[in-house]
Structure formats: structure tokens, C-alpha cells
Design a protein around this motif. Structure first.
Motif, PDB file in Angstrom:
ATOM      1  N   UNK A 124       0.427  -1.177  -0.101  1.00 37.30           N
ATOM      2  CA  UNK A 124       0.157  -0.110  -0.307  1.00 37.30           C
ATOM      3  C   UNK A 124       0.891   1.188  -0.178  1.00 37.30           C
ATOM      4  N   UNK A 125       0.798   1.918   1.437  1.00 38.50           N
ATOM      5  CA  UNK A 125       1.168   3.254   1.096  1.00 38.50           C
ATOM      6  C   UNK A 125       2.984   2.642   1.033  1.00 38.50           C
ATOM      7  N   UNK A 126       3.818   1.690   1.631  1.00 36.32           N
ATOM      8  CA  UNK A 126       4.695   1.503   1.523  1.00 36.32           C
ATOM      9  C   UNK A 126       5.944   1.145  -0.010  1.00 36.32           C
ATOM     10  N   UNK A 127       4.692   1.719  -0.803  1.00 36.74           N
ATOM     11  CA  UNK A 127       4.897   1.590  -2.821  1.00 36.74           C
ATOM     12  C   UNK A 127       6.091  -0.005  -2.501  1.00 36.74           C
ATOM     13  N   UNK A 128       5.896  -0.872  -1.840  1.00 33.38           N
ATOM     14  CA  UNK A 128       6.405  -2.796  -2.837  1.00 33.38           C
ATOM     15  C   UNK A 128       5.879  -2.514  -3.868  1.00 33.38           C
ATOM     16  N   UNK A 129       6.538  -2.543  -4.881  1.00 35.71           N
ATOM     17  CA  UNK A 129       5.340  -3.533  -6.176  1.00 35.71           C
ATOM     18  C   UNK A 129       4.853  -5.014  -5.807  1.00 35.71           C
ATOM     19  N   UNK A 130       3.995  -4.361  -5.679  1.00 36.27           N
ATOM     20  CA  UNK A 130       2.772  -6.004  -5.961  1.00 36.27           C
ATOM     21  C   UNK A 130       3.271  -6.807  -6.333  1.00 36.27           C
ATOM     22  N   UNK A 131       3.977  -6.835  -7.964  1.00 32.91           N
ATOM     23  CA  UNK A 131       3.829  -7.590  -8.695  1.00 32.91           C
ATOM     24  C   UNK A 131       5.978  -8.671  -8.115  1.00 32.91           C
ATOM     25  N   UNK A 132       6.525  -7.976  -7.239  1.00 31.46           N
ATOM     26  CA  UNK A 132       7.158  -8.524  -6.835  1.00 31.46           C
ATOM     27  C   UNK A 132       7.215  -8.626  -5.571  1.00 31.46           C
ATOM     28  N   UNK A 133       6.185  -8.062  -4.621  1.00 36.24           N
ATOM     29  CA  UNK A 133       5.965  -8.470  -2.808  1.00 36.24           C
ATOM     30  C   UNK A 133       4.995 -10.527  -3.226  1.00 36.24           C
ATOM     31  N   UNK A 134       4.079 -10.640  -4.518  1.00 42.14           N
ATOM     32  CA  UNK A 134       3.898 -11.395  -4.045  1.00 42.14           C
ATOM     33  C   UNK A 134       4.714 -12.766  -4.048  1.00 42.14           C
ATOM     34  N   UNK A 135       5.638 -12.864  -5.202  1.00 41.87           N
ATOM     35  CA  UNK A 135       6.520 -14.327  -5.372  1.00 41.87           C
ATOM     36  C   UNK A 135       7.228 -14.373  -3.775  1.00 41.87           C
ATOM     37  N   UNK A 136       7.769 -12.508  -3.333  1.00 39.18           N
ATOM     38  CA  UNK A 136       8.362 -13.581  -2.663  1.00 39.18           C
ATOM     39  C   UNK A 136       7.961 -13.798  -1.228  1.00 39.18           C
ATOM     40  N   UNK A 137       6.364 -12.915  -0.674  1.00 43.84           N
ATOM     41  CA  UNK A 137       5.682 -13.392   0.687  1.00 43.84           C
ATOM     42  C   UNK A 137       5.347 -14.998   0.238  1.00 43.84           C
ATOM     43  N   UNK A 138       4.733 -15.517  -0.635  1.00 48.05           N
ATOM     44  CA  UNK A 138       5.131 -16.784  -1.279  1.00 48.05           C
ATOM     45  C   UNK A 138       5.702 -18.020  -1.396  1.00 48.05           C
ATOM     46  N   UNK A 139       6.541 -17.353  -1.313  1.00 44.72           N
ATOM     47  CA  UNK A 139       7.733 -17.882  -0.799  1.00 44.72           C
ATOM     48  C   UNK A 139       8.428 -18.823   0.160  1.00 44.72           C
ATOM     49  N   UNK A 140       8.325 -17.130   0.608  1.00 41.92           N
ATOM     50  CA  UNK A 140       8.674 -17.596   2.390  1.00 41.92           C
ATOM     51  C   UNK A 140       7.848 -18.174   3.500  1.00 41.92           C
ATOM     52  N   UNK A 141       6.053 -18.187   2.568  1.00 46.04           N
ATOM     53  CA  UNK A 141       5.209 -18.749   3.033  1.00 46.04           C
ATOM     54  C   UNK A 141       5.632 -20.125   3.183  1.00 46.04           C
ATOM     55  N   UNK A 142       5.576 -20.412   1.917  1.00 46.80           N
ATOM     56  CA  UNK A 142       5.569 -21.645   1.356  1.00 46.80           C
ATOM     57  C   UNK A 142       6.986 -22.785   2.242  1.00 46.80           C
ATOM     58  N   UNK A 143       8.206 -22.071   2.190  1.00 45.88           N
ATOM     59  CA  UNK A 143       9.327 -22.300   2.616  1.00 45.88           C
ATOM     60  C   UNK A 143       9.150 -23.025   4.039  1.00 45.88           C
ATOM     61  N   UNK A 144       8.071 -22.177   5.404  1.00 45.67           N
ATOM     62  CA  UNK A 144       7.858 -22.399   6.261  1.00 45.67           C
ATOM     63  C   UNK A 144       6.600 -23.525   6.664  1.00 45.67           C
TER      64      UNK A 144
END
Length: 173
Positions: A124-144
């Protein structure tokens, strides 16, 4: 591992824990943070104020997570995490964002959470591009989540954001 992307109001979800995209003070703010504080009631602010400061004005540094009760929310817990502000990607933002998801899940596991909902942290306001955040977040979740039976929802406020996350969940397709 069960990850689902939904469009909904995270404050209304009947899960064990919701994740708050907070700021370092943990004293409320705008966006999802403000919505969670408003719905949970003043007890949430009191609980956040009771958390120790690790430096003046900082109860939760970027990339870390803290947990409180959910109070008036349907969720039993609120896990507060502070995502990075996007500054181009070369100032540690990916590692900090991944840490938000990993640390939030570590708290969830420690508290016996079986269902959890995340917002699109930093998108949101922190401006992280969703197209970059989503795969990174999903990979991190998948690992744990490899051998854990926890239901994870990524709760997006808009259909457009949810589509970005669904695309990432489906391997870019």
C-alpha cells in the motif's frame, strides 16, 4: 500447505490470527493498520502500548513481528509486522519483507494458530510493487509451511491486487 488468495475485509475474517501491516510504533495508522485498530477497539491500542520499546518510539523494528490478542475482532490474535518502505529494492527490502512473513508464521506456530490471514504487506502506502512482493511472500510462506497444516489466506482489499497474488500463486500464469 494451503494458501488461498481472497478479496475481503481482513477485520471480518473468522481465522485464528490476522496479520497487521503495522508501523514501528504499533500505535495505529492508516490502511489495514487503522482498520484493525478501529475494529479491535481501544484494548488493542492499550495492548500495543504495553509492548516494550526496543528503542525510543519503536516497539517492532522493520522485518520483525509481535503478537497481541484480537479483542473485538473475530480473530483470536493480531500479529503485527512492519514491512519495508520500497526504495528501489537495493536497500534490503526483499530480505525484510520475507522476514515479515517468516516471523509472523513463527509467532503463529508458537501460539497454536491453525488459520491465518495476511494482508499484502508493504504493497500500500509503503510502495512495494505487488508484482515483486507477491512471489517473494508466497515463497517465504511456502518455505515455512512445508510440513505444517495451517490454512493461510492472503486477504487483498481489491480484486486487482488479488489478481496479482493469484497470478504469483499459480506460478506466474
Amino acid at each position: 500447505m494451503s494458501i488461498q488468495v481472497i478479496t475481503a475485509d481482513i477485520t471480518q475474517l473468522g481465522v485464528d490470527a490476522i496479520v497487521n501491516a503495522a508501523n514501528t510504533t504499533l500505535l495505529g495508522g492508516g490502511g489495514v493498520d487503522g482498520a484493525i485498530h478501529r475494529t479491535a477497539g481501544p484494548e488493542l491500542l492499550d495492548a500495543c502500548r504495553s509492548l516494550p520499546q526496543v528503542e525510543p518510539g519503536v516497539r517492532c523494528p522493520t522485518g520483525e513481528a509481535r503478537i497481541t490478542p484480537g479483542f473485538r475482532l473475530p480473530a483470536r490474535y493480531v500479529i503485527h509486522t512492519v514491512g519495508p518502505v520500497w526504495r528501489g529494492g537495493d536497500r534490503g527490502e526483499p530480505a525484510l519483507l520475507a522476514s515479515c512473513y517468516r516471523q509472523s508464521m513463527a509467532l503463529a506456530f508458537a501460539h497454536g494458530v491453525k488459520s491465518i490471514a495476511f494482508p499484502a504487506i508493504s504493497c500500500g502506502i509503503y510502495g512495494y510493487p505487488p508484482e515483486l512482493a507477491a512471489p517473494l511472500a508466497l515463497q517465504s510462506l511456502g518455505e515455512v509451511l512445508l510440513d505444517r497444516s495451517v490454512q493461510v489466506q492472503v486477504c487483498c482489499f481489491s480484486d486487482a491486487m488479488a489478481e496479482v497474488w493469484r497470478t504469483a500463486l499459480n506460478g506466474g500464469r
